[in-house]
Design a protein around this motif. Structure first.
Motif, PDB file in Angstrom:
ATOM      1  N   CYS A 238       0.844  -1.228   0.134  1.00 51.81           N
ATOM      2  CA  CYS A 238      -0.056   0.005   0.003  1.00 51.81           C
ATOM      3  C   CYS A 238       0.794   1.308   0.019  1.00 51.81           C
ATOM      4  CB  CYS A 238      -0.842  -0.016   1.271  1.00 51.81           C
ATOM      5  SG  CYS A 238      -0.195   0.748   2.733  1.00 51.81           S
ATOM      6  N   GLY A 239       1.884   1.011   0.178  1.00 53.80           N
ATOM      7  CA  GLY A 239       2.940   2.163   0.282  1.00 53.80           C
ATOM      8  C   GLY A 239       2.991   2.995   1.835  1.00 53.80           C
ATOM      9  N   GLY A 240       2.408   2.388   2.579  1.00 52.60           N
ATOM     10  CA  GLY A 240       2.749   2.918   3.932  1.00 52.60           C
ATOM     11  C   GLY A 240       1.818   4.046   4.143  1.00 52.60           C
ATOM     12  N   GLY A 241       0.664   4.002   4.800  1.00 48.19           N
ATOM     13  CA  GLY A 241      -0.175   4.978   5.385  1.00 48.19           C
ATOM     14  C   GLY A 241      -0.959   5.903   4.324  1.00 48.19           C
ATOM     15  N   GLY A 242      -0.963   5.528   3.042  1.00 49.70           N
ATOM     16  CA  GLY A 242      -1.914   6.147   2.097  1.00 49.70           C
ATOM     17  C   GLY A 242      -1.342   7.639   1.690  1.00 49.70           C
ATOM     18  N   CYS A 243      -2.119   8.348   1.127  1.00 49.74           N
ATOM     19  CA  CYS A 243      -1.746   9.651   0.782  1.00 49.74           C
ATOM     20  C   CYS A 243      -1.224  10.567   1.973  1.00 49.74           C
ATOM     21  CB  CYS A 243      -2.763  10.531  -0.005  1.00 49.74           C
ATOM     22  SG  CYS A 243      -2.750  12.253  -0.379  1.00 49.74           S
ATOM     23  N   PRO A 244       0.134  11.242   1.756  1.00 42.04           N
ATOM     24  CA  PRO A 244       0.678  11.909   2.887  1.00 42.04           C
ATOM     25  C   PRO A 244      -0.177  13.200   3.231  1.00 42.04           C
ATOM     26  CG  PRO A 244       2.423  11.344   1.330  1.00 42.04           C
ATOM     27  CD  PRO A 244       0.969  10.673   0.747  1.00 42.04           C
ATOM     28  N   ILE A 245      -0.490  13.831   2.214  1.00 43.86           N
ATOM     29  CA  ILE A 245      -1.351  14.945   2.303  1.00 43.86           C
ATOM     30  C   ILE A 245      -2.736  14.875   3.034  1.00 43.86           C
ATOM     31  CG2 ILE A 245      -2.408  16.875   1.231  1.00 43.86           C
ATOM     32  CD1 ILE A 245       0.410  17.330   1.413  1.00 43.86           C
ATOM     33  N   LYS A 246      -3.175  13.809   2.804  1.00 47.01           N
ATOM     34  CA  LYS A 246      -4.451  13.457   3.428  1.00 47.01           C
ATOM     35  C   LYS A 246      -4.274  12.967   4.834  1.00 47.01           C
ATOM     36  CE  LYS A 246      -7.107  12.100  -0.717  1.00 47.01           C
ATOM     37  NZ  LYS A 246      -7.920  11.152  -1.499  1.00 47.01           N
ATOM     38  N   ALA A 247      -3.316  12.364   5.059  1.00 46.05           N
ATOM     39  CA  ALA A 247      -2.949  12.159   6.479  1.00 46.05           C
ATOM     40  C   ALA A 247      -2.586  13.156   7.316  1.00 46.05           C
ATOM     41  CB  ALA A 247      -1.469  11.109   6.566  1.00 46.05           C
ATOM     42  N   TRP A 248      -1.759  14.105   6.595  1.00 44.17           N
ATOM     43  CA  TRP A 248      -1.450  15.357   7.303  1.00 44.17           C
ATOM     44  C   TRP A 248      -2.733  16.277   7.621  1.00 44.17           C
ATOM     45  CZ3 TRP A 248      -2.280  20.502   5.556  1.00 44.17           C
ATOM     46  CH2 TRP A 248      -1.769  21.499   6.198  1.00 44.17           C
ATOM     47  N   ALA A 249      -3.755  16.257   6.619  1.00 44.41           N
ATOM     48  CA  ALA A 249      -4.974  17.110   6.795  1.00 44.41           C
ATOM     49  C   ALA A 249      -5.770  16.638   7.915  1.00 44.41           C
ATOM     50  CB  ALA A 249      -5.569  17.311   5.342  1.00 44.41           C
ATOM     51  N   ALA A 250      -5.811  15.108   7.715  1.00 45.67           N
ATOM     52  CA  ALA A 250      -6.955  14.717   8.705  1.00 45.67           C
ATOM     53  C   ALA A 250      -6.470  14.540  10.044  1.00 45.67           C
ATOM     54  CB  ALA A 250      -7.130  13.119   8.213  1.00 45.67           C
ATOM     55  N   ASN A 251      -5.169  14.436  10.376  1.00 47.14           N
ATOM     56  CA  ASN A 251      -4.686  14.284  11.689  1.00 47.14           C
ATOM     57  C   ASN A 251      -4.285  15.446  12.084  1.00 47.14           C
ATOM     58  OD1 ASN A 251      -5.041  11.225  12.119  1.00 47.14           O
ATOM     59  ND2 ASN A 251      -4.194  11.291  10.209  1.00 47.14           N
ATOM     60  N   GLY A 252      -4.574  16.617  11.705  1.00 46.94           N
ATOM     61  CA  GLY A 252      -4.246  17.876  12.378  1.00 46.94           C
ATOM     62  C   GLY A 252      -2.734  18.244  12.167  1.00 46.94           C
ATOM     63  N   GLY A 253      -2.035  18.008  11.112  1.00 47.23           N
ATOM     64  CA  GLY A 253      -0.700  18.579  10.896  1.00 47.23           C
ATOM     65  C   GLY A 253       0.358  17.288  10.964  1.00 47.23           C
ATOM     66  N   ASP A 254      -0.170  16.196  11.279  1.00 44.51           N
ATOM     67  CA  ASP A 254       1.215  15.290  11.507  1.00 44.51           C
ATOM     68  C   ASP A 254       1.163  14.219  10.551  1.00 44.51           C
ATOM     69  OD1 ASP A 254       2.674  13.366  12.573  1.00 44.51           O
ATOM     70  OD2 ASP A 254       1.585  12.909  14.235  1.00 44.51           O
ATOM     71  N   PHE A 255       2.548  14.258   9.655  1.00 43.70           N
ATOM     72  CA  PHE A 255       2.641  13.576   8.433  1.00 43.70           C
ATOM     73  C   PHE A 255       2.912  12.007   9.029  1.00 43.70           C
ATOM     74  CE2 PHE A 255       3.607  17.430   6.035  1.00 43.70           C
ATOM     75  CZ  PHE A 255       2.886  17.270   4.873  1.00 43.70           C
ATOM     76  N   ASN A 256       3.474  11.811   9.990  1.00 41.64           N
ATOM     77  CA  ASN A 256       3.790  10.490  10.491  1.00 41.64           C
ATOM     78  C   ASN A 256       2.449   9.738  10.926  1.00 41.64           C
ATOM     79  OD1 ASN A 256       6.340  10.217   9.521  1.00 41.64           O
ATOM     80  ND2 ASN A 256       7.005  11.317  11.349  1.00 41.64           N
ATOM     81  N   THR A 257       1.408   9.909  10.412  1.00 38.41           N
ATOM     82  CA  THR A 257      -0.002   9.110  10.603  1.00 38.41           C
ATOM     83  C   THR A 257      -0.419   8.664   9.539  1.00 38.41           C
ATOM     84  OG1 THR A 257      -1.050  11.263  10.493  1.00 38.41           O
ATOM     85  CG2 THR A 257      -0.393  10.961  12.690  1.00 38.41           C
ATOM     86  N   CYS A 258      -1.517   8.025   9.732  1.00 33.27           N
ATOM     87  CA  CYS A 258      -1.957   7.032   8.501  1.00 33.27           C
ATOM     88  C   CYS A 258      -3.395   7.502   8.026  1.00 33.27           C
ATOM     89  CB  CYS A 258      -2.234   5.555   9.111  1.00 33.27           C
ATOM     90  SG  CYS A 258      -2.603   4.616   8.029  1.00 33.27           S
TER      91      CYS A 258
END
Length: 506
Positions: A432-452
């Motif tokens: 899957c590439g690890g955690g999906g789209c980085p920008i969507k993870a950042w947006a959905a989780n309050g600015g944290d790229f190391n989330t999923c």
């Protein structure tokens, strides 16, 4: 003896009679083992699956012959430390390769576009826009070495003309594009362009003059489908203009990538479009390649980390509409010419199944974080072309002065399957590439790229199983054809099986 943590078992339903019944489990499906570290993917018998599960349970009294086969293919291992070292070698090799790979710099002379496509992710940006002037263009070129240094990238830069629509046939746009092309040519940077194609034919002489190697255009099906969506702002159709531009560019020697955007309104038109492309000679043209994409929701582009959590997750939720990919696979399965045209590979396993290539791990779902930068006409730098023009996604400026938002960019740049805690122990993370789209993870989780931000594990598994159900019958037919080949005659499939093509695993 233990099962490799990178081994995945997929359960696939195949048409009756595809395989010997000895391969079918109690549910009538076949099991496919895959390990993206060893590069192996195999159809296995229920007996082999049973041995694998007994090894997983710690049972030492297992069939040695079956275990030997599983061990040789990397599905089981004897030393967890060595297995971890093999995994680390792949991850480290991948990122070393990225540091030496070409780096894409996208120039956006303006956001203006002459079309009004309803699904455009730039939306309102395309109606009015500032323009890159000569000084801004030179400033963008001047920052390229600094950006590559910040990214620890030593690869050759290449330039992509982007928009809006970069190839507008207006005096300003022609001047700006020529300056970018000339600047690239003088520096030895290859150039590509992403264009709607309606005025591409008028730009072909200029593109040839400065050595442009490749352009990407979009056609969304036959004229009756395409001309309901990719239209001028006054509603006039564009298909014939784009068709002509493709022919002119390809015959002039420029590679043309034709992106076919699929959604619920166009999926059923693909068979007719494939017949059209075949009649045009595009399917066999050495300078033309067609590929597909899917229309996606774009509300995530408007999210900022300070939005309330529920609003963030609601705006980010959803990507490709439910059922679209399933409808796409059904359509392709019933229309071999569409497969020939698009060669779809949503799970990135096509070459492994059909060509005998090594299975390739998907360590990073998107290259935007590591090897893409876009310069916009506001003087801002972006890391993802879908985010351009949205200031909350800018990672610096190139004009009037250079700045780099390391706090935003670096976590994104280093994000992969090991940096996202939820991904580290996931059985299917290498698919899957690890955690999906980085920008969507950042947006959905309050600015944290190391989330999923990814679909459920079951959804990733289903995606792979769906493509296996489509590809395996094709592969088995090819295998039979090779078995019937005269002795001593070796083809590409055998060569790829023997050699593989995953350089940092050799």
């Amino acid at each position: 003896m233990l099962v490799s943590p990178n081994t995945v078992t997929f359960s696939v339903e195949l048409p009756e009679g595809t395989l010997d019944p000895a391969y079918l489990d109690e549910s009538g499906k076949v099991s496919v083992l895959a390990n993206a570290v060893s590069g192996s993917m195999d159809i296995v018998t229920p007996a082999e699956v049973a041995v694998l599960e007994r090894v997983r349970a710690g049972d030492a009294a297992v069939d040695r012959e079956l275990v030997a086969g599983l061990l040789e293919r990397g599905y089981v291992c004897t030393d967890p430390v060595e297995e971890e070292a093999r995994y680390r070698a792949i991850v480290d090799g991948y990122f070393q390769a990225i540091q030496e790979a070409p780096f894409q710099f996208m120039f956006i002379p303006s956001f203006v576009c002459n079309l009004a496509c309803p699904y455009c992710f730039e939306g309102e940006l395309t109606t009015r826009s500032p323009r890159m002037d000569e000084e801004m263009i030179e400033a963008a070129f001047d920052t390229i070495p600094e950006i590559q240094d910040r990214h620890q990238n030593s690869g050759p830069p290449y330039i992509t003309l982007f928009g809006g629509e970069p190839l507008l046939d207006t005096p300003y746009q022609r001047g700006a594009v020529e300056q970018i092309l000339r600047g690239s040519y003088d520096r030895g940077y290859p150039v590509t362009a992403i264009t709607n194609g309606v005025a591409l034919d008028a730009y072909v002489p200029m593109l040839l003059k400065y050595g442009c190697e490749e352009v990407q255009v979009s056609l969304d099906g036959t004229p009756r489908t395409h001309d309901t969506r990719r239209v001028f702002r006054n509603g006039k159709p564009t298909f014939e203009l784009i068709e002509r531009s493709i022919d002119v560019a390809a015959e002039a020697g420029i590679r043309v990538l034709i992106r076919v955007l699929v959604d619920e309104d166009s999926v059923d038109d693909m068979p007719r479009f494939a017949e059209f492309a075949q009649a045009k000679g595009w399917l066999d043209h050495p300078k033309i390649r067609l590929f597909n994409g899917f229309t996606k929701a774009t509300t995530f582009l408007y999210v900022t980390p300070d939005h309330p959590e529920e609003k963030r997750k609601r705006m980010v939720r959803g990507d490709v509409k439910a059922g679209l990919q399933e409808a796409f696979w059904r359509m392709v399965q019933q229309n071999p010419l569409v497969d020939r045209m698009l060669q779809p590979d949503l799970a990135r396993i096509r070459s492994a199944v059909l060509e005998g290539d090594r299975l390739r791990p998907n360590l990073q779902g998107c290259s935007a974080g590591t090897s893409v930068v876009a310069f916009d006409p506001n003087g801002k730098i972006y890391g993802c072309p879908e985010t351009v023009g949205r200031p909350q996604h800018a990672c610096g400026t190139f004009y009037p002065e250079f700045s780099y938002a390391a706090g935003y960019r670096d976590p994104w740049r280093h994000r992969h399957v090991d940096t996202v805690p939820m991904c580290r122990d996931c059985n299917v993370k290498l698919f899957c590439g690890g955690g999906g789209c980085p920008i969507k993870a950042w947006a959905a989780n309050g600015g944290d790229f190391n989330t999923c931000y990814c679909p459920k594990v079951s959804s990733i598994t289903t995606r792979v199983e769906t493509q296996l159900a489509y590809l395996l019958p094709m592969a088995l037919r090819r295998q039979q054809e090779h078995a019937n080949r005269p002795e001593g005659e070796e083809g590409t499939w055998e060569q790829m099986t023997r050699v593989g093509s995953f350089p940092w695993m050799s």
